[in-house]
Design an enzyme around this catalytic site. Structure first.
Site, mmCIF file in Angstrom:
data_model
loop_
_atom_site.group_PDB
_atom_site.id
_atom_site.type_symbol
_atom_site.label_atom_id
_atom_site.label_comp_id
_atom_site.label_asym_id
_atom_site.label_seq_id
_atom_site.Cartn_x
_atom_site.Cartn_y
_atom_site.Cartn_z
ATOM 1 N N HIS A 183 -20.973 41.951 26.504
ATOM 2 C CA HIS A 183 -21.485 40.908 27.382
ATOM 3 C C HIS A 183 -23.027 40.841 27.131
ATOM 4 O O HIS A 183 -23.667 39.657 27.064
ATOM 5 C CB HIS A 183 -20.984 41.090 28.785
ATOM 6 C CG HIS A 183 -21.153 39.978 29.620
ATOM 7 N ND1 HIS A 183 -20.523 39.912 30.611
ATOM 8 C CD2 HIS A 183 -22.042 38.700 29.780
ATOM 9 C CE1 HIS A 183 -20.665 38.723 31.393
ATOM 10 N NE2 HIS A 183 -21.570 38.033 30.632
ATOM 11 N N TYR A 221 -17.700 38.974 36.318
ATOM 12 C CA TYR A 221 -17.346 37.515 36.999
ATOM 13 C C TYR A 221 -16.364 37.755 38.388
ATOM 14 O O TYR A 221 -16.462 37.316 39.461
ATOM 15 C CB TYR A 221 -16.717 36.480 36.310
ATOM 16 C CG TYR A 221 -17.589 35.879 35.283
ATOM 17 C CD1 TYR A 221 -18.929 36.434 35.015
ATOM 18 C CD2 TYR A 221 -17.267 34.969 34.404
ATOM 19 C CE1 TYR A 221 -19.698 35.872 33.898
ATOM 20 C CE2 TYR A 221 -17.755 34.511 33.183
ATOM 21 C CZ TYR A 221 -19.057 35.094 33.124
ATOM 22 O OH TYR A 221 -19.878 34.685 32.041
HETATM 23 P P1 NAD Z 1 -23.356 25.050 32.882
HETATM 24 O O1 NAD Z 1 -24.573 24.686 31.862
HETATM 25 O O2 NAD Z 1 -22.047 24.847 32.146
HETATM 26 O O3 NAD Z 1 -23.858 24.572 34.303
HETATM 27 C C1 NAD Z 1 -22.902 24.447 35.243
HETATM 28 C C2 NAD Z 1 -23.461 23.541 36.297
HETATM 29 O O4 NAD Z 1 -23.754 22.413 35.852
HETATM 30 C C3 NAD Z 1 -22.188 23.207 37.562
HETATM 31 O O5 NAD Z 1 -22.449 24.410 38.469
HETATM 32 C C4 NAD Z 1 -22.938 22.069 37.993
HETATM 33 O O6 NAD Z 1 -23.587 22.301 38.928
HETATM 34 C C5 NAD Z 1 -23.229 21.306 36.738
HETATM 35 N N1 NAD Z 1 -22.317 20.300 36.325
HETATM 36 C C6 NAD Z 1 -21.260 20.537 35.846
HETATM 37 N N2 NAD Z 1 -20.655 19.725 35.268
HETATM 38 C C7 NAD Z 1 -21.333 18.616 35.620
HETATM 39 C C8 NAD Z 1 -21.236 16.938 35.363
HETATM 40 N N3 NAD Z 1 -20.093 16.631 34.791
HETATM 41 N N4 NAD Z 1 -22.315 16.420 35.953
HETATM 42 C C9 NAD Z 1 -23.359 17.080 36.524
HETATM 43 N N5 NAD Z 1 -23.416 18.234 36.813
HETATM 44 C C10 NAD Z 1 -22.600 18.712 36.459
HETATM 45 O O7 NAD Z 1 -23.613 26.628 33.210
HETATM 46 P P2 NAD Z 1 -22.535 27.951 33.295
HETATM 47 O O8 NAD Z 1 -21.561 27.774 34.226
HETATM 48 O O9 NAD Z 1 -23.848 29.009 33.476
HETATM 49 O O10 NAD Z 1 -22.140 27.899 31.755
HETATM 50 C C11 NAD Z 1 -20.822 27.754 31.353
HETATM 51 C C12 NAD Z 1 -20.130 28.972 31.185
HETATM 52 O O11 NAD Z 1 -20.571 30.099 30.168
HETATM 53 C C13 NAD Z 1 -19.763 30.037 32.306
HETATM 54 O O12 NAD Z 1 -18.790 29.421 33.074
HETATM 55 C C14 NAD Z 1 -19.406 31.235 31.662
HETATM 56 O O13 NAD Z 1 -17.939 31.068 31.192
HETATM 57 C C15 NAD Z 1 -20.367 31.251 30.462
HETATM 58 N N6 NAD Z 1 -21.567 32.089 30.687
HETATM 59 C C16 NAD Z 1 -21.804 33.075 29.945
HETATM 60 C C17 NAD Z 1 -22.951 34.019 30.063
HETATM 61 C C18 NAD Z 1 -22.846 34.944 29.299
HETATM 62 O O14 NAD Z 1 -23.915 35.770 29.584
HETATM 63 N N7 NAD Z 1 -22.307 35.186 28.325
HETATM 64 C C19 NAD Z 1 -23.856 33.697 31.229
HETATM 65 C C20 NAD Z 1 -23.673 32.283 31.889
HETATM 66 C C21 NAD Z 1 -22.523 31.567 31.743
#
Ligand code: NAD
Length: 278
Positions: A108, A50
């Protein structure tokens, strides 16, 4: 506000709700994590890839919150599975985070075409023995990957962090994890906004019934399932919204209606298939 905790298979306790920083640029991470900590978060999910561990570390240092009240996860990137690379990788992460130990360190992705994820996980076992991480787990592992890791290292990962949201529930991986004492961490818990989850009757009707937003209902569904979850938003009002989820008690019928959203028309993974990322 007391955040519920989950006890992992190694006895380590993790806050069930956290704050994730995927795609938060390094220059914004310090501000965003500072706000998340002010709101009440104590669990931060980052990763070497990240590129924002230094911003996370700066926020931790500035917060003055005792280290043992925080839960910090970071992850080993795919090009560092071989040889002693995991030792160098965690040293770099710890330096950027400006802490001496992470709480959870994850492989990861399995990168199966390289056939080196068992070695990578065996190195994580050593890192835990050295005290550089309290707990060790994996991410994006499918059942065959999990089975090999357990069979060949004799250690069961504490968590498997996988893409999981109402439109993509990975029921086979979840069932395996439940049978083997591995906790599921749901990434992309809101489907990264790529599906109209919030407009489905299942979510919208539960939101109306509880006086909550659709995002809060989806997060409450994850918590109800027992999964660990860390939704992402860099907007403070959404961070506050996503944290205000503990009073929601979904009925069995509401949970069943959200369970039934997979498959949703056109839905599937929002991320890459684990066998295709190498
Ligand atoms: P998420 O499902 O949390 O979606 C985030 C998006 O949802 C935001 O950018 C925003 O557009 C929207 N959102 C957030 N809060 C909202 C609300 N209250 N109302 C309306 N829309 C809203 O997706 P993410 O960020 O991919 O996943 C969360 C976390 O998971 C990441 O930040 C990371 O730490 C982890 N992650 C891990 C991997 C992995 O390969 N291990 C991959 C992706 C994410």
């Amino acid at each position: 506000m007391t955040i519920p905790t989950v006890t992992l298979n190694d006895g380590v306790s993790i806050p069930q709700l956290g704050y994730g920083v995927f795609l938060v640029p390094s220059e914004d991470a310090e501000r965003a994590v500072t706000e998340a900590l002010e709101i009440g978060h104590r669990h931060i999910d980052t990763a070497a890839i990240y590129g924002n561990e230094a911003g996370v570390g700066a926020a931790i240092a500035k917060s003055g919150i005792p280290r043992d009240e925080l839960f910090i996860t970071t992850k080993l990137w795919n090009d560092r599975h071989d040889g002693d690379e995991p030792n160098a990788a965690i040293a770099e992460s710890l330096e950027k985070l400006a802490i001496e130990q992470v709480d959870l360190y994850l492989v990861h992705w399995p990168t199966p075409a390289k056939d080196n994820y068992v070695h990578a996980f065996s190195k994580l076992i050593e890192l835990r023995e050295q005290g550089l991480t309290r707990s060790i787990g994996v991410s994006n592992f499918l059942v065959p990957h999990l089975e090999r890791v357990v069979a060949e290292t004799g250690v069961t990962p504490s968590v498997n962090q996988i893409e999981l949201h109402p439109a993509y529930q990975q029921r086979d991986v979840v069932a395996w994890a439940a049978d083997h004492g591995v906790r599921i961490e749901s990434w992309g818990p809101l489907g990264q906004g790529k599906y109209d989850l919030f407009g489905t009757p299942a979510v919208a009707e539960a939101a109306a019934a509880h006086g909550k937003t659709p995002a809060q209902i989806v997060i409450a569904w994850h918590l109800h399932k027992g999964n660990i979850v860390f939704p992402k938003s860099v907007r403070k009002e959404r961070m506050i919204e996503n944290f205000d989820v503990f009073g929601v008690s979904l009925t069995d019928a509401e949970v069943a209606a959200i369970d039934a959203l997979d498959p949703l028309d056109g839905s599937g993974r929002v991320g890459t298939h684990p066998n295709d990322l190498n």
